[in-house]
Motif scaffolding. Sequence first.
Motif, PDB file in Angstrom:
ATOM      1  N   GLN A 193       6.513   9.675 -14.700  1.00 14.14           N
ATOM      2  CA  GLN A 193       6.463   8.891 -15.923  1.00 14.14           C
ATOM      3  C   GLN A 193       7.559   7.833 -15.859  1.00 14.14           C
ATOM      4  O   GLN A 193       8.595   8.043 -15.216  1.00 14.14           O
ATOM      5  N   PRO A 194       7.349   6.667 -16.504  1.00 12.39           N
ATOM      6  CA  PRO A 194       8.420   5.673 -16.537  1.00 12.39           C
ATOM      7  C   PRO A 194       9.726   6.289 -17.031  1.00 12.39           C
ATOM      8  O   PRO A 194       9.742   7.060 -17.992  1.00 12.39           O
ATOM      9  N   GLY A 195      10.818   5.955 -16.331  1.00 13.10           N
ATOM     10  CA  GLY A 195      12.114   6.523 -16.673  1.00 13.10           C
ATOM     11  C   GLY A 195      12.480   7.746 -15.857  1.00 13.10           C
ATOM     12  O   GLY A 195      13.537   8.338 -16.073  1.00 13.10           O
ATOM     13  N   GLN A 196      11.623   8.118 -14.886  1.00 12.93           N
ATOM     14  CA  GLN A 196      11.898   9.279 -14.049  1.00 12.93           C
ATOM     15  C   GLN A 196      12.309   8.864 -12.644  1.00 12.93           C
ATOM     16  O   GLN A 196      11.902   7.809 -12.154  1.00 12.93           O
ATOM     17  N   ILE A 197      13.098   9.740 -12.016  1.00 11.38           N
ATOM     18  CA  ILE A 197      13.510   9.549 -10.630  1.00 11.38           C
ATOM     19  C   ILE A 197      12.714  10.516  -9.762  1.00 11.38           C
ATOM     20  O   ILE A 197      12.395  11.635 -10.181  1.00 11.38           O
ATOM     21  N   SER A 198      12.371  10.092  -8.567  1.00 11.48           N
ATOM     22  CA  SER A 198      11.619  10.946  -7.650  1.00 11.48           C
ATOM     23  C   SER A 198      12.543  11.981  -7.025  1.00 11.48           C
ATOM     24  O   SER A 198      13.767  11.856  -7.050  1.00 11.48           O
ATOM     25  N   GLN A 199      11.942  13.009  -6.443  1.00 11.37           N
ATOM     26  CA  GLN A 199      12.693  13.935  -5.600  1.00 11.37           C
ATOM     27  C   GLN A 199      12.994  13.232  -4.272  1.00 11.37           C
ATOM     28  O   GLN A 199      12.301  12.294  -3.882  1.00 11.37           O
ATOM     29  N   PRO A 200      14.038  13.649  -3.565  1.00 11.70           N
ATOM     30  CA  PRO A 200      14.368  12.997  -2.292  1.00 11.70           C
ATOM     31  C   PRO A 200      13.204  13.030  -1.319  1.00 11.70           C
ATOM     32  O   PRO A 200      12.539  14.055  -1.158  1.00 11.70           O
ATOM     33  N   LEU A 201      12.964  11.916  -0.673  1.00 12.88           N
ATOM     34  CA  LEU A 201      11.858  11.785   0.277  1.00 12.88           C
ATOM     35  C   LEU A 201      12.442  11.501   1.664  1.00 12.88           C
ATOM     36  O   LEU A 201      12.899  10.390   1.939  1.00 12.88           O
ATOM     37  N   PRO A 202      12.435  12.494   2.563  1.00  9.88           N
ATOM     38  CA  PRO A 202      12.973  12.258   3.910  1.00  9.88           C
ATOM     39  C   PRO A 202      12.036  11.354   4.718  1.00  9.88           C
ATOM     40  O   PRO A 202      10.822  11.567   4.742  1.00  9.88           O
ATOM     41  N   VAL A 203      12.587  10.350   5.340  1.00 14.07           N
ATOM     42  CA  VAL A 203      11.845   9.490   6.263  1.00 14.07           C
ATOM     43  C   VAL A 203      12.686   9.371   7.532  1.00 14.07           C
ATOM     44  O   VAL A 203      13.807   9.886   7.603  1.00 14.07           O
ATOM     45  N   GLN A 204      12.159   8.697   8.534  1.00 14.96           N
ATOM     46  CA  GLN A 204      12.878   8.562   9.794  1.00 14.96           C
ATOM     47  C   GLN A 204      14.203   7.827   9.590  1.00 14.96           C
ATOM     48  O   GLN A 204      14.239   6.661   9.199  1.00 14.96           O
ATOM     49  N   GLY A 205      15.311   8.550   9.776  1.00 16.18           N
ATOM     50  CA  GLY A 205      16.626   7.937   9.706  1.00 16.18           C
ATOM     51  C   GLY A 205      17.163   7.685   8.321  1.00 16.18           C
ATOM     52  O   GLY A 205      18.186   7.021   8.162  1.00 16.18           O
TER      53      GLY A 205
ATOM     54  N   VAL B 187      16.984   8.977   3.758  1.00 16.71           N
ATOM     55  CA  VAL B 187      16.437   9.715   2.615  1.00 16.71           C
ATOM     56  C   VAL B 187      16.241   8.696   1.500  1.00 16.71           C
ATOM     57  O   VAL B 187      17.157   7.923   1.180  1.00 16.71           O
ATOM     58  N   VAL B 188      15.040   8.678   0.908  1.00 20.84           N
ATOM     59  CA  VAL B 188      14.669   7.639  -0.053  1.00 20.84           C
ATOM     60  C   VAL B 188      14.493   8.238  -1.438  1.00 20.84           C
ATOM     61  O   VAL B 188      13.928   9.326  -1.600  1.00 20.84           O
ATOM     62  N   LEU B 189      14.985   7.518  -2.430  1.00 23.07           N
ATOM     63  CA  LEU B 189      14.767   7.851  -3.841  1.00 23.07           C
ATOM     64  C   LEU B 189      14.120   6.657  -4.526  1.00 23.07           C
ATOM     65  O   LEU B 189      14.419   5.503  -4.201  1.00 23.07           O
ATOM     66  N   PHE B 190      13.251   6.943  -5.483  1.00 26.71           N
ATOM     67  CA  PHE B 190      12.642   5.889  -6.291  1.00 26.71           C
ATOM     68  C   PHE B 190      12.857   6.188  -7.770  1.00 26.71           C
ATOM     69  O   PHE B 190      12.822   7.347  -8.193  1.00 26.71           O
ATOM     70  N   PHE B 191      13.062   5.131  -8.525  1.00 25.59           N
ATOM     71  CA  PHE B 191      13.124   5.228  -9.985  1.00 25.59           C
ATOM     72  C   PHE B 191      11.970   4.399 -10.534  1.00 25.59           C
ATOM     73  O   PHE B 191      11.838   3.214 -10.214  1.00 25.59           O
ATOM     74  N   LEU B 192      11.112   5.034 -11.337  1.00 27.73           N
ATOM     75  CA  LEU B 192       9.946   4.347 -11.888  1.00 27.73           C
ATOM     76  C   LEU B 192      10.335   3.694 -13.215  1.00 27.73           C
ATOM     77  O   LEU B 192      10.552   4.376 -14.212  1.00 27.73           O
ATOM     78  N   ARG B 193      10.451   2.367 -13.200  1.00 28.77           N
ATOM     79  CA  ARG B 193      10.845   1.649 -14.411  1.00 28.77           C
ATOM     80  C   ARG B 193       9.688   1.480 -15.379  1.00 28.77           C
ATOM     81  O   ARG B 193       9.852   1.617 -16.593  1.00 28.77           O
ATOM     82  N   ASP B 194       8.510   1.168 -14.849  1.00 29.52           N
ATOM     83  CA  ASP B 194       7.379   0.885 -15.728  1.00 29.52           C
ATOM     84  C   ASP B 194       6.088   0.941 -14.912  1.00 29.52           C
ATOM     85  O   ASP B 194       6.116   0.894 -13.675  1.00 29.52           O
TER      86      ASP B 194
ATOM     87  N   ARG C 181      20.092   9.938 -15.343  1.00 30.55           N
ATOM     88  CA  ARG C 181      19.398  10.092 -16.624  1.00 30.55           C
ATOM     89  C   ARG C 181      18.729   8.798 -17.077  1.00 30.55           C
ATOM     90  O   ARG C 181      17.751   8.831 -17.818  1.00 30.55           O
ATOM     91  N   THR C 182      19.259   7.665 -16.637  1.00 27.87           N
ATOM     92  CA  THR C 182      18.730   6.380 -17.092  1.00 27.87           C
ATOM     93  C   THR C 182      18.615   5.426 -15.894  1.00 27.87           C
ATOM     94  O   THR C 182      19.127   5.709 -14.801  1.00 27.87           O
ATOM     95  N   GLU C 183      17.963   4.296 -16.127  1.00 27.99           N
ATOM     96  CA  GLU C 183      17.891   3.272 -15.092  1.00 27.99           C
ATOM     97  C   GLU C 183      19.284   2.765 -14.740  1.00 27.99           C
ATOM     98  O   GLU C 183      19.575   2.447 -13.578  1.00 27.99           O
ATOM     99  N   GLY C 184      20.158   2.696 -15.726  1.00 25.75           N
ATOM    100  CA  GLY C 184      21.525   2.264 -15.461  1.00 25.75           C
ATOM    101  C   GLY C 184      22.250   3.196 -14.507  1.00 25.75           C
ATOM    102  O   GLY C 184      22.990   2.741 -13.624  1.00 25.75           O
ATOM    103  N   ASP C 185      22.031   4.515 -14.682  1.00 25.89           N
ATOM    104  CA  ASP C 185      22.628   5.483 -13.756  1.00 25.89           C
ATOM    105  C   ASP C 185      22.136   5.226 -12.337  1.00 25.89           C
ATOM    106  O   ASP C 185      22.919   5.191 -11.379  1.00 25.89           O
ATOM    107  N   PHE C 186      20.811   5.062 -12.212  1.00 26.73           N
ATOM    108  CA  PHE C 186      20.225   4.860 -10.887  1.00 26.73           C
ATOM    109  C   PHE C 186      20.753   3.568 -10.262  1.00 26.73           C
ATOM    110  O   PHE C 186      21.089   3.532  -9.078  1.00 26.73           O
ATOM    111  N   ALA C 187      20.837   2.513 -11.064  1.00 28.28           N
ATOM    112  CA  ALA C 187      21.315   1.229 -10.550  1.00 28.28           C
ATOM    113  C   ALA C 187      22.744   1.340 -10.030  1.00 28.28           C
ATOM    114  O   ALA C 187      23.098   0.777  -8.990  1.00 28.28           O
ATOM    115  N   SER C 188      23.562   2.102 -10.753  1.00 30.63           N
ATOM    116  CA  SER C 188      24.949   2.283 -10.327  1.00 30.63           C
ATOM    117  C   SER C 188      25.011   3.016  -8.983  1.00 30.63           C
ATOM    118  O   SER C 188      25.768   2.617  -8.075  1.00 30.63           O
ATOM    119  N   PHE C 189      24.219   4.062  -8.827  1.00 30.44           N
ATOM    120  CA  PHE C 189      24.182   4.791  -7.563  1.00 30.44           C
ATOM    121  C   PHE C 189      23.634   3.911  -6.438  1.00 30.44           C
ATOM    122  O   PHE C 189      24.096   3.980  -5.295  1.00 30.44           O
TER     123      PHE C 189
END
Length: 433
Positions: A250-262, A264-271, A206-214
């Motif tokens: 939008q800032p504050g959102q997390i991306s859907q999982p992005l499969p890449v070779q080897g 799975v990538v997630l991004f959180f857009l801070r700003d 829900r927040t950047e703090g959540d993402f950072a913890s994960f």
Amino acid sequence: MRRILLGAAMAAMLAGTAMGPLPGLGFAAMAQGAGNPFQPLLYVNDSAVTRYEVDQRVRFLQLLRAPETDLAAAEQALIDDRLRNFAAKQAGITASDEQINAGLEEFASRGNMGVEQFEQVLRSNGVDRETFRDFVTSGIVWREFVRQRVLGQARVTDAEVDQEMKKIIETPRITSVSLSELIIPAPQGQEARAMALAEDIVSRTRTEGDFASFARQYSATPSAQNGGRLPTAPLANLPPTLRPILLQMQPGQISQPLPVQGAVVLFFLRDTQGTLRPGAREQDLDYMRVRLGSTAEAARLQAVVNTCDDLLAQTSNLPAEQVMRQTVSQGQVPVGDGIRLAVLDDNETTVVSYGGAVDLLMLCKRSPALLTNPPAQAPVATSAEQDGQPAQPNPDALPEREAVRNQLFNRKVGEAADNYLAELRANAIIRRP
């Protein structure tokens, strides 16, 4: 002809509704029918929704990676499908086998698959073909219902297009992004496990703090110790396939999982950081100046005119040299007029007295100069052309007016369809056995 992005479109069919969970919803309700999967869990205008259908829809939503995949989301989706089908039936609308087959093919093609291949994926995930067919059929009949009942009521005016174009001009183009990353290793044979973990992280962030913890717990990159935070980077430096994903966030959102070779990538857009298009602050002024004999005459005109067209009509008997209307760039407006026009809104007036003569100034319209002289749509030549690659589109170019008009039209149709569905929901009898 405008394309209506409704009905069978995945986003419209999977979108969450404003209706909250029905009373008594939960695993307990499912458990009550565990002995009979076809036991009705609820009725929508006397049309039963069974435990089996809810279970199937949950699996289907999970397979499509819908934003909400719990029991409440599945029930609400099925309720809305029943309402869509009810409205279509009342209007005498049905879907032919040809339409359904075409809808199945179109839907499967979004995953770059044929119908048989997509149905095989469904079966391997416990989803029956009829669940897929019912989902698509509901979208087809609702789309036709919207075409018949809603489409003709939607209108987009030139003024609305101008306003949307102005909004586009005044919105900074994103040039840099501040991201946090989370990269989950996915060795061969463990891809599904990594994807499941990524989806769980998305649902709980829900927040950047959540993402950072994960990120500290699961990410396999050096940035993990910093909560996944990456330095701000120019958008142009990021992979081309990633840019459109970030531009939809939008800032504050997390991306859907992005499969890449080897992995799975997630991004959180801070700003995000951006700049306006060149010339975005420049204006064109459409204004009138009327030379009059007295302040009393000017005051009389001020009292009876609301627009520049009114002022033209009221001064049609004056000599042409006393009435001037022009549209010019801000830099071409005489300084004296420019100072006075600067404080006026559209269709406002001011009186300027020069002792022996009086001018009535009226601002007809203030517009971004880019609306009058938009940047060229032609591609910008780059050194890449020398390598046989196509030239890149002009990044400063504005969308075509017709494209903006179509977007507004689709938005209005979508809102009208949503409102109609909300009325159906409000008037429906939804009950549990």
